[in-house]
Design a protein around this motif. Structure first.
Motif, mmCIF file in Angstrom:
data_model
loop_
_atom_site.group_PDB
_atom_site.id
_atom_site.type_symbol
_atom_site.label_atom_id
_atom_site.label_comp_id
_atom_site.label_asym_id
_atom_site.label_seq_id
_atom_site.Cartn_x
_atom_site.Cartn_y
_atom_site.Cartn_z
ATOM 1 N N ALA A 181 18.339 5.476 3.227
ATOM 2 C CA ALA A 181 19.157 5.241 4.421
ATOM 3 C C ALA A 181 18.364 5.519 5.696
ATOM 4 O O ALA A 181 18.460 4.777 6.683
ATOM 5 C CB ALA A 181 20.407 6.113 4.370
ATOM 6 N N ALA A 182 17.571 6.586 5.672
ATOM 7 C CA ALA A 182 16.734 6.912 6.835
ATOM 8 C C ALA A 182 15.717 5.808 7.102
ATOM 9 O O ALA A 182 15.502 5.397 8.250
ATOM 10 C CB ALA A 182 16.019 8.241 6.596
ATOM 11 N N LYS A 183 15.120 5.319 6.053
ATOM 12 C CA LYS A 183 14.130 4.251 6.189
ATOM 13 C C LYS A 183 14.759 2.977 6.740
ATOM 14 O O LYS A 183 14.181 2.289 7.587
ATOM 15 C CB LYS A 183 13.480 3.988 4.833
ATOM 16 N N LEU A 184 15.954 2.679 6.288
ATOM 17 C CA LEU A 184 16.659 1.488 6.764
ATOM 18 C C LEU A 184 17.018 1.621 8.246
ATOM 19 O O LEU A 184 16.796 0.688 9.027
ATOM 20 C CB LEU A 184 17.925 1.267 5.933
ATOM 21 N N LEU A 185 17.582 2.757 8.616
ATOM 22 C CA LEU A 185 17.942 2.950 10.027
ATOM 23 C C LEU A 185 16.711 2.932 10.923
ATOM 24 O O LEU A 185 16.725 2.376 12.031
ATOM 25 C CB LEU A 185 18.701 4.261 10.212
ATOM 26 N N ASN A 186 15.640 3.537 10.440
ATOM 27 C CA ASN A 186 14.407 3.561 11.215
ATOM 28 C C ASN A 186 13.899 2.155 11.529
ATOM 29 O O ASN A 186 13.261 1.922 12.562
ATOM 30 C CB ASN A 186 13.333 4.343 10.459
ATOM 31 N N SER A 187 14.201 1.212 10.643
ATOM 32 C CA SER A 187 13.713 -0.158 10.823
ATOM 33 C C SER A 187 14.474 -0.919 11.909
ATOM 34 O O SER A 187 14.010 -1.970 12.359
ATOM 35 C CB SER A 187 13.804 -0.924 9.502
ATOM 36 N N VAL A 188 15.642 -0.402 12.324
ATOM 37 C CA VAL A 188 16.447 -1.167 13.290
ATOM 38 C C VAL A 188 16.716 -0.422 14.595
ATOM 39 O O VAL A 188 17.332 -0.987 15.501
ATOM 40 C CB VAL A 188 17.793 -1.601 12.667
ATOM 41 N N VAL A 189 16.302 0.833 14.728
ATOM 42 C CA VAL A 189 16.494 1.560 15.984
ATOM 43 C C VAL A 189 15.171 1.600 16.743
ATOM 44 O O VAL A 189 14.106 1.387 16.182
ATOM 45 C CB VAL A 189 17.011 2.994 15.741
ATOM 46 N N LYS A 224 7.100 10.533 8.419
ATOM 47 C CA LYS A 224 6.760 9.426 9.315
ATOM 48 C C LYS A 224 5.905 9.917 10.476
ATOM 49 O O LYS A 224 6.233 10.888 11.148
ATOM 50 C CB LYS A 224 8.037 8.775 9.860
ATOM 51 N N LYS A 225 4.839 9.212 10.713
ATOM 52 C CA LYS A 225 3.971 9.545 11.833
ATOM 53 C C LYS A 225 4.360 8.706 13.048
ATOM 54 O O LYS A 225 4.904 7.616 12.929
ATOM 55 C CB LYS A 225 2.513 9.291 11.468
ATOM 56 N N GLY A 226 4.089 9.217 14.225
ATOM 57 C CA GLY A 226 4.357 8.431 15.428
ATOM 58 C C GLY A 226 5.481 9.043 16.234
ATOM 59 O O GLY A 226 5.523 10.254 16.467
ATOM 60 N N ASP A 227 6.420 8.200 16.638
ATOM 61 C CA ASP A 227 7.467 8.608 17.568
ATOM 62 C C ASP A 227 8.396 9.646 16.946
ATOM 63 O O ASP A 227 8.869 9.466 15.824
ATOM 64 C CB ASP A 227 8.291 7.385 17.991
ATOM 65 N N PRO A 228 8.661 10.729 17.685
ATOM 66 C CA PRO A 228 9.544 11.761 17.145
ATOM 67 C C PRO A 228 10.995 11.278 17.080
ATOM 68 O O PRO A 228 11.436 10.465 17.886
ATOM 69 C CB PRO A 228 9.402 12.905 18.159
ATOM 70 N N THR A 229 11.720 11.778 16.121
ATOM 71 C CA THR A 229 13.129 11.433 15.951
ATOM 72 C C THR A 229 13.944 12.716 15.937
ATOM 73 O O THR A 229 13.656 13.626 15.165
ATOM 74 C CB THR A 229 13.361 10.662 14.638
#
Length: 354
Positions: A181-189, A224-229
């Motif tokens: 679910a986290a991976k899916l949401l990450n792909s669209v936000v 995940k590397k990069g932008d903080p969430t």
């Protein structure tokens, strides 16, 4: 030398692509079966080296196996818990001729006392086996201990309590499902986003799976590397629409940068309804193909649904106990169901196929 695997009537049915009842009719030469199916079954019996004598002995002895299922009540046919209930009833029909009886004891999803009351009724029946949705941890642990004292095997469905002496757990890997679910949401936000993990449950501390779900969701972003969430958590002790809307209103007033919501049960449609009512552009991921979720998926208010095969959980739970009773075959300790990702573009194909 490796011990040979016990072949069951279900294995033969799967191999021949027929029902268990059709196998029974061929073995005992009763009822109508097409020549093509009969040939397939006979080939399967020979190929798998299946011994039907155990079935014949069970029928001859007039054996009767009572299974009690302790699951949440379903107030209407489209409710999530009506789906595993359908699976339990389907499996009962599959094995009815072999003496299987499944009695369902529904409890209220937000009432531990209801769980305890129904558990006590089951203990008084002294069944051969029990199927449990262990949503209340402490109450489930006490019930399982009493079952263990009576040597009654139990099967967990929907959520597990690791380390317990259940016969088997049938359901999703809840931590992995939340990671997905986290991976899916990450792909669209967007970047530098804020996300919400939303629980709608009474008693977070006593809920079997929620901490593992949170851990799985957070694990993805830790890797995940990069932008903080930034991840927020909110527990609403109700699924009543007015209560949910009120609590979401208070939360969003204080947290106006939320870009995605992960709903940890089958009530994602309530969140979607709130967003659509207030014209909020917030992405949503949740669980299960209940009708309200399907409607909101098609409206665009829900982006992803993760299906946990709830009907198959019910069927597999009864099947596991049947094979224990008749063949003395113990299932694997964990039987994770497949997790299917459903989007607006494939939902109709998925429903029609299944």
């Amino acid at each position: 030398m490796e011990k040979s695997k016990k072949v069951t009537i279900q294995d033969v049915a799967n191999y021949a692509n027929v029902s268990v009842g059709t196998i029974d009719r061929v073995i005992h030469n009763r009822g109508k079966v097409s020549p093509e199916k009969k040939q397939k079954i006979e080939e399967a019996i020979k190929k798998l080296n299946f011994n039907p004598n155990l079935i014949a002995r069970t029928l001859a002895l007039g054996s009767r196996f009572i299974v009690c299922a302790l699951i949440p009540s379903s107030p209407h046919s489209g409710h999530y818990w009506s789906i595993p209930k359908d699976g339990l009833e389907k499996a009962e029909n599959m094995y009815r001729d072999f003496g299987m009886v499944v009695d369902i004891f529904p409890f209220h999803l937000f009432d531990e006392n209801s769980f305890n009351s129904q558990a006590q009724k089951i203990l008084e029946q002294n069944p051969d086996g029990v199927i449990i949705a262990p949503l209340f941890v402490q109450e489930s642990l006490e019930f399982v201990k009493k079952l263990e004292e009576k040597n009654i095997p139990c099967v967990f469905i929907d959520s597990d309590i690791p380390g317990q002496k259940s016969l088997t757990y049938i359901g999703p890997d809840v931590k992995q499902s939340a990671y997905i679910a986290a991976k899916l949401l990450n792909s669209v936000v967007g970047k530098e986003n804020e996300l919400l993990i939303l629980h709608m449950v009474k008693g977070y501390e006593n809920a079997a799976a929620l901490k593992r779900m949170e851990a799985g969701f957070i694990e993805f972003f830790n890797e995940k590397k990069g932008d903080p969430t930034r991840i927020h958590k909110l527990t609403i002790n109700s699924t009543n629409k007015d209560v949910v809307f009120r609590e979401l209103t208070k939360f969003y007033i204080k947290n106006q940068n939320i870009k995605g919501v992960f709903v940890t049960n089958s009530k994602a449609f309530l969140v979607s309804d709130f967003h659509l009512t207030h014209e909020l552009d917030i992405r949503v991921a949740g669980y299960d193909l209940v009708q309200e979720n399907i409607n909101h998926l098609k409206k665009g208010g829900i982006d992803y649904l993760i299906s946990q095969s709830p009907q198959k959980q019910g069927v597999k739970a009864v099947q596991s106990l049947f094979e224990l009773f008749v063949y003395k075959k113990e299932p694997g300790k964990i039987q994770n169901v497949p997790l299917d990702i459903i989007i607006r573009e494939n939902v109709d194909f998925y429903i029609n196929f299944n």
